[in-house]
Scaffold this motif. Structure first.
Motif, PDB file in Angstrom:
ATOM      1  N   HIS A  11      -7.486 -25.534  -8.305  1.00 21.85           N
ATOM      2  CA  HIS A  11      -8.047 -24.073  -8.627  1.00 21.85           C
ATOM      3  C   HIS A  11      -7.369 -23.021  -7.345  1.00 21.85           C
ATOM      4  N   ASP A  12      -6.548 -23.735  -6.471  1.00 23.56           N
ATOM      5  CA  ASP A  12      -5.813 -22.790  -5.306  1.00 23.56           C
ATOM      6  C   ASP A  12      -4.624 -22.162  -5.887  1.00 23.56           C
ATOM      7  N   ARG A  13      -4.414 -21.006  -5.589  1.00 20.67           N
ATOM      8  CA  ARG A  13      -3.316 -20.338  -5.777  1.00 20.67           C
ATOM      9  C   ARG A  13      -2.028 -20.821  -5.835  1.00 20.67           C
ATOM     10  N   PRO A  14      -1.335 -20.491  -7.074  1.00 22.41           N
ATOM     11  CA  PRO A  14       0.330 -21.068  -7.185  1.00 22.41           C
ATOM     12  C   PRO A  14       1.021 -20.839  -5.984  1.00 22.41           C
ATOM     13  N   PRO A  15       2.132 -21.541  -5.607  1.00 24.06           N
ATOM     14  CA  PRO A  15       3.087 -20.872  -4.650  1.00 24.06           C
ATOM     15  C   PRO A  15       3.824 -19.580  -5.034  1.00 24.06           C
ATOM     16  N   ARG A  16       4.051 -18.618  -3.943  1.00 27.54           N
ATOM     17  CA  ARG A  16       4.463 -17.435  -4.188  1.00 27.54           C
ATOM     18  C   ARG A  16       5.697 -17.308  -3.339  1.00 27.54           C
ATOM     19  N   PRO A  17       6.430 -16.266  -3.515  1.00 25.77           N
ATOM     20  CA  PRO A  17       7.706 -15.874  -2.469  1.00 25.77           C
ATOM     21  C   PRO A  17       7.028 -15.076  -1.502  1.00 25.77           C
ATOM     22  N   THR A  18       7.732 -14.802  -0.567  1.00 25.53           N
ATOM     23  CA  THR A  18       7.496 -13.887   0.434  1.00 25.53           C
ATOM     24  C   THR A  18       6.916 -12.629  -0.152  1.00 25.53           C
ATOM     25  N   LEU A  19       6.025 -12.186   0.531  1.00 28.33           N
ATOM     26  CA  LEU A  19       5.657 -10.659   0.304  1.00 28.33           C
ATOM     27  C   LEU A  19       6.580  -9.693   0.588  1.00 28.33           C
ATOM     28  N   THR A  20       6.783  -8.705  -0.262  1.00 30.55           N
ATOM     29  CA  THR A  20       7.682  -7.645  -0.110  1.00 30.55           C
ATOM     30  C   THR A  20       6.971  -6.397  -0.467  1.00 30.55           C
ATOM     31  N   LEU A  21       6.784  -5.640   0.253  1.00 29.96           N
ATOM     32  CA  LEU A  21       5.978  -4.234   0.078  1.00 29.96           C
ATOM     33  C   LEU A  21       6.991  -3.207  -0.622  1.00 29.96           C
ATOM     34  N   GLY A  39       2.544  -9.763 -10.274  1.00 27.43           N
ATOM     35  CA  GLY A  39       3.198  -9.094  -9.047  1.00 27.43           C
ATOM     36  C   GLY A  39       2.812  -7.546  -8.609  1.00 27.43           C
ATOM     37  N   SER A  40       1.523  -7.165  -9.324  1.00 25.17           N
ATOM     38  CA  SER A  40       1.128  -5.873  -8.985  1.00 25.17           C
ATOM     39  C   SER A  40       0.635  -5.809  -7.449  1.00 25.17           C
ATOM     40  N   GLN A  41       0.539  -4.674  -6.962  1.00 18.12           N
ATOM     41  CA  GLN A  41       0.377  -4.541  -5.534  1.00 18.12           C
ATOM     42  C   GLN A  41      -0.663  -3.303  -5.187  1.00 18.12           C
ATOM     43  N   ALA A  42      -1.292  -3.220  -4.303  1.00 20.01           N
ATOM     44  CA  ALA A  42      -1.937  -2.422  -3.737  1.00 20.01           C
ATOM     45  C   ALA A  42      -2.070  -2.362  -2.169  1.00 20.01           C
ATOM     46  N   ARG A  43      -1.902  -1.077  -1.422  1.00 17.90           N
ATOM     47  CA  ARG A  43      -2.033  -1.107   0.016  1.00 17.90           C
ATOM     48  C   ARG A  43      -2.540   0.234   0.394  1.00 17.90           C
ATOM     49  N   THR A  44      -3.535   0.129   1.339  1.00 18.32           N
ATOM     50  CA  THR A  44      -4.055   1.211   1.856  1.00 18.32           C
ATOM     51  C   THR A  44      -3.668   1.495   3.415  1.00 18.32           C
ATOM     52  N   ALA A  45      -4.021   2.582   3.871  1.00 10.49           N
ATOM     53  CA  ALA A  45      -3.482   3.146   5.340  1.00 10.49           C
ATOM     54  C   ALA A  45      -4.397   4.501   5.579  1.00 10.49           C
ATOM     55  N   PRO A  46      -4.689   4.568   6.899  1.00  6.49           N
ATOM     56  CA  PRO A  46      -5.481   5.886   7.148  1.00  6.49           C
ATOM     57  C   PRO A  46      -4.413   7.210   6.757  1.00  6.49           C
ATOM     58  N   ALA A  47      -5.270   8.310   6.202  1.00  4.33           N
ATOM     59  CA  ALA A  47      -4.311   9.548   5.799  1.00  4.33           C
ATOM     60  C   ALA A  47      -4.278  10.082   7.171  1.00  4.33           C
ATOM     61  N   PRO A  48      -3.316  11.101   7.429  1.00  4.28           N
ATOM     62  CA  PRO A  48      -3.103  11.845   8.565  1.00  4.28           C
ATOM     63  C   PRO A  48      -4.112  12.830   8.811  1.00  4.28           C
ATOM     64  N   GLY A  49      -4.881  13.292   7.872  1.00  2.00           N
ATOM     65  CA  GLY A  49      -5.721  14.380   7.850  1.00  2.00           C
ATOM     66  C   GLY A  49      -7.158  13.895   7.738  1.00  2.00           C
ATOM     67  N   GLY A  50      -7.229  12.576   8.088  1.00  3.63           N
ATOM     68  CA  GLY A  50      -8.605  11.906   7.857  1.00  3.63           C
ATOM     69  C   GLY A  50      -8.756  11.362   6.349  1.00  3.63           C
ATOM     70  N   GLY A  51      -9.520  10.283   5.997  1.00  4.54           N
ATOM     71  CA  GLY A  51      -9.697   9.389   5.136  1.00  4.54           C
ATOM     72  C   GLY A  51      -8.562   8.506   4.926  1.00  4.54           C
ATOM     73  N   TRP A  52      -8.203   7.821   3.749  1.00  5.35           N
ATOM     74  CA  TRP A  52      -7.409   6.851   3.495  1.00  5.35           C
ATOM     75  C   TRP A  52      -6.751   7.177   2.249  1.00  5.35           C
TER      76      TRP A  52
END
Length: 381
Positions: free
Chosen positions: A253-263, A311-324
């Protein structure tokens, strides 16, 4: 005095004081089963650096026996092949844990939660070191316990340890996800590995009214411990239990092998939730239910989701004016699904996993919040 008998009794007393051993028969099992026969050499994590490294601890080393009788999980194998007694020298190694001896209080708590009674037959999925099987055999009798181990090397070591400790449960080397089609029916089934969904063979090998205790996990490694009642051949329903339980995921049930993540670049927008919530115990569980094919990385406001299958991606980060903000790319809008799931969970009062339930049939496996007709998510079957 650090003799094994004294340390074993002290550990049983400590677990009893914590309320895990209300049944004197389980306390007797904890005080009787020699854990040192089942762990032998083990690995100690070495702090520091960007990756966890492990130092072998062998019989005769300082702290070896007290370490065995500390209430903690002991890593006994790395990378599916490296055992502590096979490592030459004392230099730390940096592979991933693949087998372990679970902390005794958790093993005993799970036996109690399984509600196993005298005369019942129990199928254990994941023999591991054999320590849990020994506790069950001590309490219920050798003839009542069958244990299955996937790894033949681990299975051989467990068989030797069980024999040395004086126990003789029925042992099978094979795929525990298939259960034991030739040995049933069973009254109880307990899994000492995690699964992404309930294997259907289990539901046909446990009698109606019987119990299955199993940890549900996934490719983001969030976990919830569920106790199910079999309602008929191939069907079951249950609830998740209090506490924080995690196990290594079953290898099939473990995840399959994957390549190195590139954002990679994608579409950016403001998020509707604080990303840090998916770094909490239950928040990560809800996010995993929403995107079961994704792996989660990062912490706090900086979360990364990567769908292993598309291969879909999502990444979050703080927003300069507040929030994300969130950047998404690929055919699956991962963060959209996570936001929707987190909002439903928050609307239900943000319960811990004990507020969740599960319904299982041949057609569908669904985890839900509150009641069966409440918000829910299908498990990947």
């Amino acid at each position: 005095m650090n003799t094994a008998t004294h340390l074993r009794t002290s550990l049983a007393d400590a677990i009893t004081a914590d309320g895990e051993l209300a049944d004197p028969a389980w306390r007797d099992a904890a005080a009787s089963v020699p854990r040192e026969l089942f762990t032998g050499s083990y690995f100690e994590p070495v702090p520091g650096g960007n990756e966890t490294r492990y130092r072998p601890v062998r019989p005769g080393d300082d702290g070896w026996l007290p370490g065995i009788y500390t209430d903690r999980t002991l890593v006994t194998q790395l990378d599916g092949r490296v055992r502590a007694d096979e490592v030459t020298g004392d230099e730390p190694v940096a592979d991933s844990p693949s087998s372990s001896s679970t902390l005794p209080s958790l093993v005993l708590r799970m036996w109690r939660q399984l509600e196993a009674e005298d005369g019942q037959r129990v199928l254990e999925i994941g023999t591991g070191t054999g320590y849990s099987a020994a506790l069950g055999a001590h309490r219920l009798g050798d003839a009542r316990i069958t244990s299955i181990e996937y790894d033949p090397v681990v299975a051989a070591s467990a068989a030797s340890a069980l024999a040395a400790a004086g126990y003789a449960p029925r042992l099978i080397v094979g795929d525990g996800l298939r259960g034991d089609p030739d040995g049933g029916p069973y009254d109880r089934l307990v899994a000492t590995c995690a699964v992404r969904h309930i294997p259907l063979p289990w539901l046909h090998q446990v009698v109606p009214g019987g119990k299955i205790l199993v940890t549900l996990s996934g490719w983001s490694y969030a976990s919830g411990l569920a106790l199910l009642t079999v309602t008929g051949p191939g069907t079951a329903t249950g609830r998740f239990l209090p506490g924080h339980t995690s196990f290594m995921i079953a290898r099939p049930h473990d995840r399959p092998p994957r390549p190195t993540l590139t954002l990679l670049p994608g579409e950016e927008r403001a998020t509707r939730i604080d990303p840090a919530v998916v770094g909490t115990w239950t928040g990560s569980w809800v996010a995993q239910l929403a995107v079961p094919a994704a792996e989660r990385m990062g912490e706090g406001a900086a979360q990364i989701l990567w769908d292993v299958s598309t291969g879909s991606q999502a990444r979050t980060a703080p927003a300069p004016g507040g929030g994300w903000t969130v950047v998404q790319r690929g055919p699956v809008r991962l963060w959209d699904r996570v936001e929707e799931a987190i909002a439903a969970w928050q609307a239900a009062g943000e319960p811990h996993q004990e507020g969740f339930g599960i319904s299982v049939s041949a057609e569908r496996q669904r985890v839900w919040v509150g009641a069966e007709d409440g918000p829910g998510w299908d498990l990947p079957v």
